[in-house]
Design an enzyme around this catalytic site. Sequence first.
Site, short mmCIF file in Angstrom:
data_model
loop_
_atom_site.label_atom_id
_atom_site.label_comp_id
_atom_site.label_asym_id
_atom_site.label_seq_id
_atom_site.Cartn_x
_atom_site.Cartn_y
_atom_site.Cartn_z
N HIS A 305 -6.24 7.29 -18.96
CA HIS A 305 -6.24 5.98 -18.30
C HIS A 305 -5.75 4.94 -19.30
CE1 HIS A 305 -7.02 2.91 -15.52
NE2 HIS A 305 -8.33 2.92 -15.45
N HIS A 344 3.23 8.83 -12.27
CA HIS A 344 2.06 8.03 -11.93
C HIS A 344 1.37 8.66 -10.74
CE1 HIS A 344 -0.40 4.52 -10.78
NE2 HIS A 344 -0.27 4.16 -12.03
N ASP A 400 2.92 2.23 -19.10
CA ASP A 400 2.45 2.61 -20.44
C ASP A 400 3.60 2.97 -21.37
OD1 ASP A 400 -0.36 2.46 -19.81
OD2 ASP A 400 -0.07 4.25 -18.60
#
Length: 493
Positions: A305, A344, A400
């Site tokens: 996460h 994702h 990210d």
Amino acid sequence: MAVTQKLPPKDSVTITEPPKDSVTITDNRTGKTIVVPITNNSIPAVAFKQLKTTPAVSSDRIDTDDTANGIRVFDPAFLNTAAISSKITFIDGDRGFLMHRGYPIEQLAEKSDFLETAYLLIYGRLPDKKQDTTWRYEVMHHTEISEDVKKVIGSMRYDSHPMSVFVSAFAALGAFAPEANPALQGRNLYLENKDVMNKNIIRILGKAGTIAAASMRVRMNRPFIAPRSDYSYCENLLYMMDAQSEGENYRPDSRLVKALDTLFILHADHEMNCSTATMTHVGSSLVDPYSAIAAAAAALYGPLHGGANEAVIRMVEKIGSVDNVLPFLEKVKRKEELLFGFGHRVYRNTDPRSKIIREVADSVFEACGREPLIEVATALRDAALKDEFFVSRRLYPNVDFWSGLIYKALGFPLDFFPILFAVPRVAGWLAHWKQMLDHGNGKIWRPRQVYVGEGLRDYVPMEQRADIEVSTDLDGVLDLPHYQSKRRLQSRL
């Protein structure tokens, strides 16, 4: 000539077509059929409780499948389960689209700032001028943390992970706010008193940045810097982290403030992810919001996460050079390496936030110098987007992938990256917590399970148990160091 209408017998059943917006489900075990309404392209899971059978039970058998209470919906990791209805954030994973309260993320990133976006998420509308002024004043004047909380943070080891400090500090904050604790003030504290709710929303949002900066200062072995209420939210955060001494007339570079503010907007909320689900799950017990924030932050701490952008940097550093990109991707295909920053759980197209972040990167590189790893990251992205293996699996760069490179260019240590995710996500956590209390059904979250363990059996006394030839339950435990000195070990001989 009169026409006589023949009436159906009294015991007959009139068969009608089921509503269009419904599904018809037949239990082939019993032949029972139910019609379940479809609302917002969803059906209520409790409808399946109507499909019951008679369990085969006896004095020596328990129905571990719980068939008498109907069918349960089995959904490991919540792949297709909606636990709430929400008005906050919408994601179209196939189109790569994200909006908060109806506003596209691209517009908010360009025209808004973090505090305004936080207000939008929490209260459902953009503030007017008076609300905006009050909101900013209150948040920035609730940034101080008490001396006792500072002692808690200061007691942490210098090499503690910043997220450990963040989680511990928020758990401690609840202990210093007894007036905000439903366990002390009554279970309906936040259900009935919106003033208390709003006050603690402001306090939590204001103190999140201060706690983040304090966790950095612990790592640097430097004294804490008091917040500046006359600075903007992100400007104050950078000031508290980077000022050399208390009261120094230091002002962070405006380009870096803007970049961090944009990143905070992009990280503020992302629907019902792991940490937000944790916030609402824990919050459904009516615990104080500080404890729920600590739990949510602990969920964010995990490498799947909030730790993902840290993993991206370690991956790119491991690749090392552009020449190593293609060999690395081949190892990924053979499952010899892991690819971070691509794909994702929701998006099946490009993460819309990654496009915005790529643009933010240029302003950061202009101020701090170009991050050397950007060449490797860009080559990795380009190669993956041209490779059918990754394209067919819809593995596109996510938020990210680029955010870690920006944080590294800004000079943040790798283990501080999750903190820069947690601080803005506090706004989203609070928004979902408030929504749950405002519009929830008052029930504590309590998922079901499918039991697949042993059936009913009798306890066997130790002397009657057979020896287990091969046991792996405690393998390696006896080999763990106990850190006892040779002197003490010698004394036991």
